[in-house]
Enzyme design. Structure first.
Site, mmCIF file in Angstrom:
data_model
loop_
_atom_site.group_PDB
_atom_site.id
_atom_site.type_symbol
_atom_site.label_atom_id
_atom_site.label_comp_id
_atom_site.label_asym_id
_atom_site.label_seq_id
_atom_site.Cartn_x
_atom_site.Cartn_y
_atom_site.Cartn_z
ATOM 1 N N ASP A 1 0.841 -1.202 0.000
ATOM 2 C CA ASP A 1 0.000 0.000 0.000
ATOM 3 C C ASP A 1 0.875 1.252 0.000
ATOM 4 O OD1 ASP A 1 0.869 -0.186 2.598
ATOM 5 O OD2 ASP A 1 -1.105 0.056 3.512
ATOM 6 N N SER A 2 2.214 1.063 -0.007
ATOM 7 C CA SER A 2 3.135 2.177 -0.256
ATOM 8 C C SER A 2 2.900 2.738 -1.659
ATOM 9 C CB SER A 2 4.595 1.726 -0.101
ATOM 10 O OG SER A 2 4.834 0.532 -0.836
ATOM 11 N N GLU B 1 8.862 -4.198 10.615
ATOM 12 C CA GLU B 1 9.345 -2.929 10.070
ATOM 13 C C GLU B 1 9.920 -2.045 11.164
ATOM 14 O OE1 GLU B 1 6.637 -0.989 7.376
ATOM 15 O OE2 GLU B 1 7.889 0.814 7.236
HETATM 16 O O1 KIV Z 1 3.518 -1.134 1.651
HETATM 17 C C1 KIV Z 1 4.708 -1.515 1.684
HETATM 18 O O2 KIV Z 1 5.523 -1.214 0.819
HETATM 19 C C2 KIV Z 1 5.120 -2.350 2.822
HETATM 20 C C3 KIV Z 1 6.582 -2.589 2.980
HETATM 21 C C4 KIV Z 1 7.228 -1.405 3.563
HETATM 22 C C5 KIV Z 1 6.856 -3.802 3.771
HETATM 23 O O3 KIV Z 1 4.305 -2.764 3.585
#
Ligand code: KIV
Length: 271
Positions: free
Chosen positions: A51-52, A189
């Site tokens: 979701d990044s 994280e």
């Molecule tokens: O949404 C994302 O990219 C993540 C990673 C940081 C593990 O959850």
């Protein structure tokens, strides 16, 4: 599953074998078809449709605004590209926290509409009922503990998590709860390396770290960060493997110059 309907080479079972054999697991994010094809051909083990995407694809400050439809759009593009790697799609904020039935229908939509292999969600005890209900439908679930960006408005900061004993104890408890429920892996994280390594040693399922040190079973980074496309984000844990910001800026300025000068297209570049 790939679009051909065959099971991809990297399965959750394969990841568990890798942990048992002491083979490190490589994981990166992708949000589109072209990037996912390159990553898969390079031999990555797991592709996370994170979701990044809210940050690097849509320009939001947090991951909170991204919707289930947005995640399905990205997940479908990635899953269509990937033949080998395990594809995991994030359940976005607001689609699994409040109600386990809603969590299950969000996860089912992801699985049916994207053809990904698994879902990931943030949190421990507080989302356990959702985790259990999704797992009961045969959908593999990956947990995510430590810094959980969807809770940014609760904590107000992206700083290192679980430095205090009470928070570290809760994280260890949550990790065991997720393993006992049947999660196939957990992302940790931005927590102290010693704590992450303890969790990886105590649990049988693979632990994938981001800013959690080298004592875990694998590593994940956001692809735009490790490629140096985002040049304003430099946490200590980030290793940049390329400076695409500079390479792309040079390419774009050269193209603009060539168009303005009339150097592009030349005689060989026309019909
Ligand atoms: O949404 C994302 O990219 C993540 C990673 C940081 C593990 O959850």
């Amino acid at each position: 599953m790939s679009t051909q309907g065959t099971v991809r080479a990297v399965t959750t079972y394969r990841l568990s074998e890798m942990k048992q054999n002491g083979e490190k697991i490589s994981m990166l994010t992708a949000y589109d078809y072209s990037m996912a094809r390159i990553l898969d051909a390079a031999g990555i083990d797991v592709i996370l449709v994170g979701d990044s995407a809210a940050n690097v694809m849509a320009g939001f400050e947090t991951t909170v605004p991204i919707t289930l439809d947005n995640m399905i759009y990205h997940g479908r593009a990635v899953a269509r590209a990937v033949e080998r790697a395990l594809v995991v799609v994030d359940l976005p904020f607001g689609t699994y926290q409040g109600n386990s039935k809603e969590a299950l229908s969000s996860a089912i939509r992801i699985m049916k509409e994207t053809e990904a292999d698994a879902v990931k969600l943030e949190g421990g005890e507080e989302v356990l009922e959702s985790v259990e209900r999704i797992l009961s439908a045969g959908i593999p679930v990956m947990g995510h503990l430590g810094l959980t960006p969807q809770s940014i408005h609760k904590y107000g900061t992206y700083s290192v998590r679980a430095k205090e004993q009470a928070e570290a104890d809760k994280l260890i408890r949550d990790a065991h709860l997720l393993e006992d429920a049947g999660c196939f892996g957990i992302v940790l994280e931005k927590i102290p390396a010693v704590l992450a390594s303890r969790v990886a040693n105590e649990l049988k399922i693979p632990i994938i770290g981001i800013g959690a040190g080298g004592g875990v079973d694998g590593q994940v980074l956001v692809v735009h960060d490790m490629l140096g496309i985002t040049n304003e984000f430099s946490p200590r844990f980030l290793r940049r493997y390329a400076d695409l910001h500079t390479i792309m800026t040079d390419a774009f300025t050269n193209y603009i110059k060539d168009v303005k000068n009339g150097d592009f297209p030349n005689e060989k570049e026309q019909y």
